[in-house]
Scaffold this motif. Sequence first.
Motif, PDB file in Angstrom:
ATOM      1  N   VAL A 147      39.860  49.347  35.997  1.00 20.69           N
ATOM      2  CA  VAL A 147      40.777  49.521  37.135  1.00 20.69           C
ATOM      3  C   VAL A 147      40.919  48.204  37.897  1.00 20.69           C
ATOM      4  O   VAL A 147      40.641  48.121  39.094  1.00 20.69           O
ATOM      5  CB  VAL A 147      40.297  50.644  38.082  1.00 20.69           C
ATOM      6  N   PRO A 148      41.394  47.145  37.232  1.00 16.99           N
ATOM      7  CA  PRO A 148      41.561  45.867  37.926  1.00 16.99           C
ATOM      8  C   PRO A 148      42.637  45.992  39.004  1.00 16.99           C
ATOM      9  O   PRO A 148      43.654  46.652  38.806  1.00 16.99           O
ATOM     10  CB  PRO A 148      42.002  44.927  36.803  1.00 16.99           C
ATOM     11  N   ALA A 149      42.407  45.364  40.144  1.00 18.97           N
ATOM     12  CA  ALA A 149      43.369  45.418  41.237  1.00 18.97           C
ATOM     13  C   ALA A 149      42.976  44.387  42.285  1.00 18.97           C
ATOM     14  O   ALA A 149      41.933  43.734  42.175  1.00 18.97           O
ATOM     15  CB  ALA A 149      43.413  46.824  41.848  1.00 18.97           C
ATOM     16  N   PHE A 150      43.790  44.272  43.325  1.00 16.95           N
ATOM     17  CA  PHE A 150      43.541  43.296  44.389  1.00 16.95           C
ATOM     18  C   PHE A 150      42.760  43.978  45.513  1.00 16.95           C
ATOM     19  O   PHE A 150      43.324  44.365  46.537  1.00 16.95           O
ATOM     20  CB  PHE A 150      44.869  42.738  44.886  1.00 16.95           C
ATOM     21  N   TYR A 151      41.451  44.097  45.324  1.00 16.72           N
ATOM     22  CA  TYR A 151      40.617  44.804  46.297  1.00 16.72           C
ATOM     23  C   TYR A 151      40.253  43.939  47.501  1.00 16.72           C
ATOM     24  O   TYR A 151      39.865  44.443  48.544  1.00 16.72           O
ATOM     25  CB  TYR A 151      39.336  45.302  45.630  1.00 16.72           C
ATOM     26  N   PHE A 152      40.357  42.613  47.344  1.00 17.91           N
ATOM     27  CA  PHE A 152      40.042  41.686  48.433  1.00 17.91           C
ATOM     28  C   PHE A 152      41.280  40.836  48.712  1.00 17.91           C
ATOM     29  O   PHE A 152      42.224  40.811  47.930  1.00 17.91           O
ATOM     30  CB  PHE A 152      38.867  40.779  48.053  1.00 17.91           C
ATOM     31  N   ALA A 153      41.251  40.115  49.814  1.00 14.63           N
ATOM     32  CA  ALA A 153      42.392  39.267  50.165  1.00 14.63           C
ATOM     33  C   ALA A 153      42.211  37.871  49.563  1.00 14.63           C
ATOM     34  O   ALA A 153      42.273  36.860  50.263  1.00 14.63           O
ATOM     35  CB  ALA A 153      42.540  39.191  51.683  1.00 14.63           C
ATOM     36  N   ASP A 154      41.967  37.820  48.243  1.00 16.85           N
ATOM     37  CA  ASP A 154      41.689  36.532  47.608  1.00 16.85           C
ATOM     38  C   ASP A 154      42.753  36.135  46.587  1.00 16.85           C
ATOM     39  O   ASP A 154      42.548  35.216  45.798  1.00 16.85           O
ATOM     40  CB  ASP A 154      40.312  36.543  46.963  1.00 16.85           C
ATOM     41  N   LYS A 155      43.871  36.830  46.587  1.00 19.14           N
ATOM     42  CA  LYS A 155      45.058  36.431  45.815  1.00 19.14           C
ATOM     43  C   LYS A 155      44.946  36.583  44.301  1.00 19.14           C
ATOM     44  O   LYS A 155      45.861  36.216  43.578  1.00 19.14           O
ATOM     45  CB  LYS A 155      45.459  34.977  46.132  1.00 19.14           C
ATOM     46  N   HIS A 156      43.843  37.123  43.806  1.00 20.46           N
ATOM     47  CA  HIS A 156      43.766  37.348  42.363  1.00 20.46           C
ATOM     48  C   HIS A 156      43.152  38.718  42.098  1.00 20.46           C
ATOM     49  O   HIS A 156      42.401  39.252  42.914  1.00 20.46           O
ATOM     50  CB  HIS A 156      42.961  36.252  41.661  1.00 20.46           C
ATOM     51  N   ALA A 157      43.492  39.290  40.953  1.00 23.57           N
ATOM     52  CA  ALA A 157      42.997  40.619  40.605  1.00 23.57           C
ATOM     53  C   ALA A 157      41.492  40.577  40.350  1.00 23.57           C
ATOM     54  O   ALA A 157      40.974  39.618  39.757  1.00 23.57           O
ATOM     55  CB  ALA A 157      43.725  41.142  39.378  1.00 23.57           C
ATOM     56  N   ASP A 158      40.803  41.610  40.809  1.00 27.19           N
ATOM     57  CA  ASP A 158      39.360  41.701  40.646  1.00 27.19           C
ATOM     58  C   ASP A 158      39.011  42.615  39.473  1.00 27.19           C
ATOM     59  O   ASP A 158      39.659  43.648  39.262  1.00 27.19           O
ATOM     60  CB  ASP A 158      38.724  42.263  41.926  1.00 27.19           C
ATOM     61  N   LEU A 159      37.986  42.254  38.728  1.00 33.04           N
ATOM     62  CA  LEU A 159      37.514  43.106  37.645  1.00 33.04           C
ATOM     63  C   LEU A 159      36.853  44.329  38.269  1.00 33.04           C
ATOM     64  O   LEU A 159      36.066  44.218  39.212  1.00 33.04           O
ATOM     65  CB  LEU A 159      36.496  42.376  36.774  1.00 33.04           C
ATOM     66  N   ALA A 160      37.158  45.498  37.741  1.00 36.21           N
ATOM     67  CA  ALA A 160      36.589  46.731  38.278  1.00 36.21           C
ATOM     68  C   ALA A 160      36.672  47.824  37.232  1.00 36.21           C
ATOM     69  O   ALA A 160      37.563  47.822  36.367  1.00 36.21           O
ATOM     70  CB  ALA A 160      37.327  47.158  39.545  1.00 36.21           C
ATOM     71  N   VAL A 161      35.727  48.755  37.319  1.00 36.54           N
ATOM     72  CA  VAL A 161      35.738  49.907  36.413  1.00 36.54           C
ATOM     73  C   VAL A 161      35.397  51.172  37.199  1.00 36.54           C
ATOM     74  O   VAL A 161      34.701  51.120  38.216  1.00 36.54           O
ATOM     75  CB  VAL A 161      34.735  49.752  35.239  1.00 36.54           C
ATOM     76  N   PHE A 162      35.915  52.289  36.705  1.00 39.61           N
ATOM     77  CA  PHE A 162      35.588  53.613  37.240  1.00 39.61           C
ATOM     78  C   PHE A 162      34.797  54.323  36.158  1.00 39.61           C
ATOM     79  O   PHE A 162      35.220  54.363  34.995  1.00 39.61           O
ATOM     80  CB  PHE A 162      36.859  54.385  37.561  1.00 39.61           C
ATOM     81  N   ARG A 163      33.633  54.864  36.541  1.00 40.30           N
ATOM     82  CA  ARG A 163      32.774  55.549  35.580  1.00 40.30           C
ATOM     83  C   ARG A 163      32.942  57.062  35.734  1.00 40.30           C
ATOM     84  O   ARG A 163      32.382  57.671  36.651  1.00 40.30           O
ATOM     85  CB  ARG A 163      31.320  55.135  35.780  1.00 40.30           C
ATOM     86  N   PRO A 164      33.708  57.704  34.860  1.00 38.42           N
ATOM     87  CA  PRO A 164      33.988  59.142  34.985  1.00 38.42           C
ATOM     88  C   PRO A 164      32.743  60.021  35.004  1.00 38.42           C
ATOM     89  O   PRO A 164      32.712  61.045  35.689  1.00 38.42           O
ATOM     90  CB  PRO A 164      34.848  59.440  33.747  1.00 38.42           C
ATOM     91  N   SER A 165      31.709  59.636  34.276  1.00 38.36           N
ATOM     92  CA  SER A 165      30.519  60.483  34.177  1.00 38.36           C
ATOM     93  C   SER A 165      29.806  60.661  35.508  1.00 38.36           C
ATOM     94  O   SER A 165      29.134  61.670  35.732  1.00 38.36           O
ATOM     95  CB  SER A 165      29.538  59.895  33.151  1.00 38.36           C
ATOM     96  N   THR A 166      29.956  59.691  36.410  1.00 36.94           N
ATOM     97  CA  THR A 166      29.278  59.771  37.707  1.00 36.94           C
ATOM     98  C   THR A 166      30.227  59.663  38.892  1.00 36.94           C
ATOM     99  O   THR A 166      29.802  59.804  40.036  1.00 36.94           O
ATOM    100  CB  THR A 166      28.234  58.645  37.841  1.00 36.94           C
ATOM    101  N   GLY A 167      31.526  59.386  38.626  1.00 36.63           N
ATOM    102  CA  GLY A 167      32.469  59.202  39.721  1.00 36.63           C
ATOM    103  C   GLY A 167      32.199  57.935  40.507  1.00 36.63           C
ATOM    104  O   GLY A 167      32.491  57.858  41.703  1.00 36.63           O
TER     105      GLY A 167
END
Length: 274
Positions: free
Chosen positions: A208-228
Amino acid sequence: MRLRVGISVGLSLFMAGLGLGGSTVATASEQAAGSSSTTWGVPGDIAVPADYNNDGRADLAVFRPSNGTWYVLGVANTQFGASTDIPVPADYNGDGQTDLAVFRPSTGTWYVRGAAPIRFGAATDIPVPRDYNGDHRADIAVFRPSNGTWYIRGAAAIPFGASTDKLVPNDYNGDHRADIAVFRPSNGTWYARGQAAIQFGAPTDVPVPAFYFADKHADLAVFRPSTGTWYIRGASSFLFGVRGDIPVPRDYNGDHRSDPAVFRPSTGTWYIRD
């Protein structure tokens, strides 16, 4: 949107930087804490959040295959597409507003509302429209699993990736162009063209890469379905969601940061983290 840990998850917090987590599973009350919820959709709908009215905020929206209709909260319903189409909303004309669009695998045809149909792709291709050249318009593009090649309309074909990779094109270096990129479940590694590979995640994670911070580039991120659990590189992990939820991070409040959010198909309910 404030990235904070609302619930302690023990060992999973310590191991977040490795993309590893414990076995804690979010309860219904935990995932709802510090969030807002809205029911918009029914089972079978496909979540397609985006900014459809050019107000700088992502709108809750679904595409309903059963009748080929788009339902955008606060906007009139629009019939556009068929039951087997893949919704591919994006800003194709550069006006700052997301356009309704679908890719029809049976014919390899793209239909963008207000524009002429374009044939580009084959039946087994995966559509990946993004702004790859920095002109502020989404480019029509597909990834072909059979040969691991990216085809971007108006550009040369680029081999990059394997058939089992998950596609994650985004702007990872802040140059205002989407980078060709994949997440490889087999080793939990991210590969972005022209950049160093980064291990972050597990085989069953949803990228789930997206712009989570105000740093102008997409951040690496993952969602783990087994634990939410959400793991965002450079931040503490946190619980938000339950098994069966579909992660839909977007900027829903207009603060120029992506908000962790999930769509629950079983009830048609959206949960957005405050």
